[in-house]
Design an enzyme around this catalytic site. Structure first.
Site, mmCIF file in Angstrom:
data_model
loop_
_atom_site.group_PDB
_atom_site.id
_atom_site.type_symbol
_atom_site.label_atom_id
_atom_site.label_comp_id
_atom_site.label_asym_id
_atom_site.label_seq_id
_atom_site.Cartn_x
_atom_site.Cartn_y
_atom_site.Cartn_z
ATOM 1 N N ASN A 37 0.807 -1.217 0.000
ATOM 2 C CA ASN A 37 0.000 0.000 0.000
ATOM 3 C C ASN A 37 0.845 1.275 0.000
ATOM 4 O OD1 ASN A 37 -2.380 1.414 0.085
ATOM 5 N ND2 ASN A 37 -2.852 0.969 2.233
ATOM 6 N N HIS A 122 -14.380 -3.885 11.056
ATOM 7 C CA HIS A 122 -13.975 -2.586 11.606
ATOM 8 C C HIS A 122 -15.174 -1.704 11.898
ATOM 9 C CE1 HIS A 122 -9.676 -2.452 9.702
ATOM 10 N NE2 HIS A 122 -9.951 -3.633 10.198
ATOM 11 N N ARG A 147 -13.683 -4.799 15.763
ATOM 12 C CA ARG A 147 -12.653 -3.833 16.142
ATOM 13 C C ARG A 147 -13.311 -2.479 16.351
ATOM 14 N NH1 ARG A 147 -7.652 -1.501 12.492
ATOM 15 N NH2 ARG A 147 -9.230 0.023 11.909
ATOM 16 N N TYR A 159 -6.935 7.795 12.915
ATOM 17 C CA TYR A 159 -6.762 6.531 12.227
ATOM 18 C C TYR A 159 -7.977 5.605 12.427
ATOM 19 C CZ TYR A 159 -5.748 1.679 11.800
ATOM 20 O OH TYR A 159 -5.870 0.364 11.472
ATOM 21 N N ASP A 220 -6.910 -1.151 17.720
ATOM 22 C CA ASP A 220 -5.613 -0.976 17.058
ATOM 23 C C ASP A 220 -4.993 0.355 17.482
ATOM 24 O OD1 ASP A 220 -3.477 -0.845 15.320
ATOM 25 O OD2 ASP A 220 -4.627 -1.338 13.521
ATOM 26 N N HIS A 222 -2.074 1.404 16.378
ATOM 27 C CA HIS A 222 -1.336 1.860 15.194
ATOM 28 C C HIS A 222 0.030 2.458 15.515
ATOM 29 C CE1 HIS A 222 -1.833 2.670 10.763
ATOM 30 N NE2 HIS A 222 -2.369 1.484 10.951
ATOM 31 N N GLU A 246 -3.863 -4.079 19.547
ATOM 32 C CA GLU A 246 -2.929 -4.264 18.421
ATOM 33 C C GLU A 246 -1.953 -3.098 18.291
ATOM 34 O OE1 GLU A 246 -5.097 -4.532 14.777
ATOM 35 O OE2 GLU A 246 -3.331 -4.167 13.554
ATOM 36 N N GLU A 272 1.761 -6.544 11.556
ATOM 37 C CA GLU A 272 1.302 -6.320 10.169
ATOM 38 C C GLU A 272 2.385 -5.686 9.293
ATOM 39 O OE1 GLU A 272 -2.174 -3.820 10.947
ATOM 40 O OE2 GLU A 272 -1.120 -2.116 10.100
ATOM 41 N N ARG A 293 0.276 -10.902 13.565
ATOM 42 C CA ARG A 293 -0.582 -10.111 12.671
ATOM 43 C C ARG A 293 -0.179 -10.144 11.203
ATOM 44 N NH1 ARG A 293 -4.770 -8.372 11.822
ATOM 45 N NH2 ARG A 293 -4.549 -6.133 11.609
ATOM 46 N N HIS A 322 -3.447 -10.168 9.004
ATOM 47 C CA HIS A 322 -3.836 -8.846 8.506
ATOM 48 C C HIS A 322 -4.779 -9.004 7.299
ATOM 49 C CE1 HIS A 322 -2.078 -4.714 7.084
ATOM 50 N NE2 HIS A 322 -3.092 -4.530 7.909
ATOM 51 N N ASP A 326 -6.352 -3.372 1.557
ATOM 52 C CA ASP A 326 -5.150 -3.315 0.710
ATOM 53 C C ASP A 326 -4.505 -4.689 0.519
ATOM 54 O OD1 ASP A 326 -4.633 -1.822 3.457
ATOM 55 O OD2 ASP A 326 -2.725 -2.787 3.009
ATOM 56 N N GLU A 349 -8.804 -10.943 10.198
ATOM 57 C CA GLU A 349 -9.361 -9.624 9.886
ATOM 58 C C GLU A 349 -10.022 -9.683 8.510
ATOM 59 O OE1 GLU A 349 -6.389 -6.593 9.442
ATOM 60 O OE2 GLU A 349 -7.792 -4.970 9.803
ATOM 61 N N TRP A 412 2.532 7.014 12.432
ATOM 62 C CA TRP A 412 1.162 6.939 11.943
ATOM 63 C C TRP A 412 0.694 5.506 12.036
ATOM 64 C CZ3 TRP A 412 -1.375 4.163 8.139
ATOM 65 C CH2 TRP A 412 -2.743 4.500 7.999
#
Ligand code: CS2
Ligand code: MG
Length: 412
Positions: A37, A122, A147, A159, A220, A222, A246, A272, A293, A322, A326, A349, A412
């Site tokens: 991605n 999600h 999630r 996010y 998550d 992130h 996560e 991930e 993940r 994961h 994407d 997921e 991020w």
């Protein structure tokens, strides 16, 4: 059975995807997902310029040998570009082997260890009402695990908050957008860890109060916390009995998670953005995580991720592959075959692709009553319509990034 062609197909139906298609002299074809991605074209070049020419003439049945040849002969090992490229070759060769055997791929991996794969979706919302609606909507779609991502007071964009999901009225499909945005530069978002750490436990308290103790809930982080902030978060969410928390730290520093473990029994999921078993070496051996993940797509394919998961199984650590949008339908199918076969499956997921993507990639997998199944077509069970793919040329897209209030770039 020799390889006679290795073609790289780039298409952007609802988002960018990179697919490797290997053809043998018997006319059998296999597909592998190579989508990275926001950096898609780097893998395209790696495959087209450096790997495809080497594949011509190779015996398509020699999956492990081809993997080792691509990994070791390059000298430059690991990393997302290399491992996504090798993954695509690996998965395409498994697809071919299973088609030749006349079996769904999971049969070659040892056969089914369960009847289906528990999936999580999600749910998200800027406000509590939006979040509750989103959770209900997911439950209506059948999801049995959810999630939860939420807005934080004072922050503009966060996010995982789906301004994000679109209902395609013409087809009746729900399309989960991922944060990558088409355009020439990444979008800038804002972040404040202290506000987030204060707010999140209040959200989980409200969700538990509304939806009860049974529903498996995930979250998550992130990669945004320092080790001590991560420990604080894991401890503060303990009363709400999460299925997992996560990516609470960036985790390149694997030892950081020792601190988190000293303070909390909230289950942890990481990986991930990991690519090889070496990224997991310490956290698996020291039992610092509970779920792996990695995606098949970014971890060297089925051959390598299976080894990671077998290593993890020795420590009762399970899979949590994961599966955002994407990961293409090819990558998702590969994950489902592997997940169905291994003993230490945990959860999968699953975000839903848009209808254009589903037209480009014809799929045999099913999602029924919250459970995924790869289907029983020979091979992966996914075929790519090259003409349909050709209608959607590549479009530059970037994941967003974060800055703190004083302008500092943050994870991020
Ligand atoms: C994510 C992804 O699914 C997840 O857990 O963290 O949404 C991730 O941001 C994207 O896959 C990045 O490409
Ligand atoms: Mg994640």
């Amino acid at each position: 059975m020799r390889i006679v062609a290795a073609d790289v197909i780039v298409t952007s139906p609802n988002r960018n995807f990179v697919t490797l298609k290997i053809t043998t002299d018997d006319g059998v074809t296999g597909l592998g997902d190579a989508t990275l991605n926001g950096r898609e074209l780097a893998v395209v070049s790696y495959l087209r310029d450096h790997v495809a020419p080497l594949l011509i003439g190779i015996d398509a049945h020699r999956i492990e040998d081809t993997w080792q040849f691509l990994y070791r002969s390059a000298y430059w090992r690991r990393g997302p570009v290399t491992m996504a490229a090798i993954a695509a070759v690996d998965v395409a060769l498994w697809d071919i082997k299973a088609k030749v055997a006349g079996m769904p791929l999971y049969q070659l991996l040892g056969g089914a260890s369960r009847t289906g794969l528990l999936a999580y979706g999600h749910a998200s919302g800027k406000t509590q009402d939006e979040l509750f609606d989103s959770i209900r909507e997911h439950q209506e779609q059948g999801y049995k695990a959810i999630r939860v991502q939420t807005g934080v007071p004072g922050l503009k964009s966060i996010y995982g908050i789906a301004s994000n999901a679109t209902f395609e009225a013409n087809t009746g499909t729900r399309y989960d957008h991922e944060p990558a945005q088409r355009g020439a530069r990444p979008a800038e978002e804002d972040w404040d860890t202290r506000s987030y750490l204060r707010h999140l436990p209040t959200v989980f308290e409200a969700v538990r109060h509304e939806f009860g103790p049974e529903l498996p809930l995930l979250h998550d982080g992130h990669h945004r916390m320092t080790p001590i902030q991560a420990a604080k978060l894991a401890k503060s969410l303990e009363p709400y009995d999460l299925f997992w928390l996560e990516d609470i730290t960036p985790a390149e520093n694997q030892e950081a998670l020792r601190l988190v473990r000293q303070h909390s029994t909230t289950p942890l999921a990481i990986g991930e953005i990991f690519n090889t078993v070496w990224d997991y070496q310490t956290i698996i051996r020291e039992q610092l995580i509970d779920y792996v993940r990695s995606a098949v797509t970014h971890t060297g394919g089925i051959s390598h991720l299976k080894k990671v998961l077998e290593y993890a199984a020795q420590y009762q650590i399970k899979s949590g592959m994961h599966g955002p949008t994407d990961i293409s339908p090819v990558g998702m199918a590969a994950a489902m075959h592997l997940g169905l076969a291994i003993h230490n499956f945990g959860i999968q997921e699953y975000m839903q692709h848009g209808s254009r993507t589903n037209e480009v990639f014809q799929q045999s997998f099913t999602f029924t009553d919250g459970m995924l199944h790869p289907g029983d077509n020979p091979g992966l069970g996914v075929e790519l319509d090259v003409d349909e793919a050709g209608k959607y040329p590549y479009e530059q897209a970037y994941l967003p990034y974060n800055r703190l209030a004083d302008g500092t770039v943050h994870d991020w």
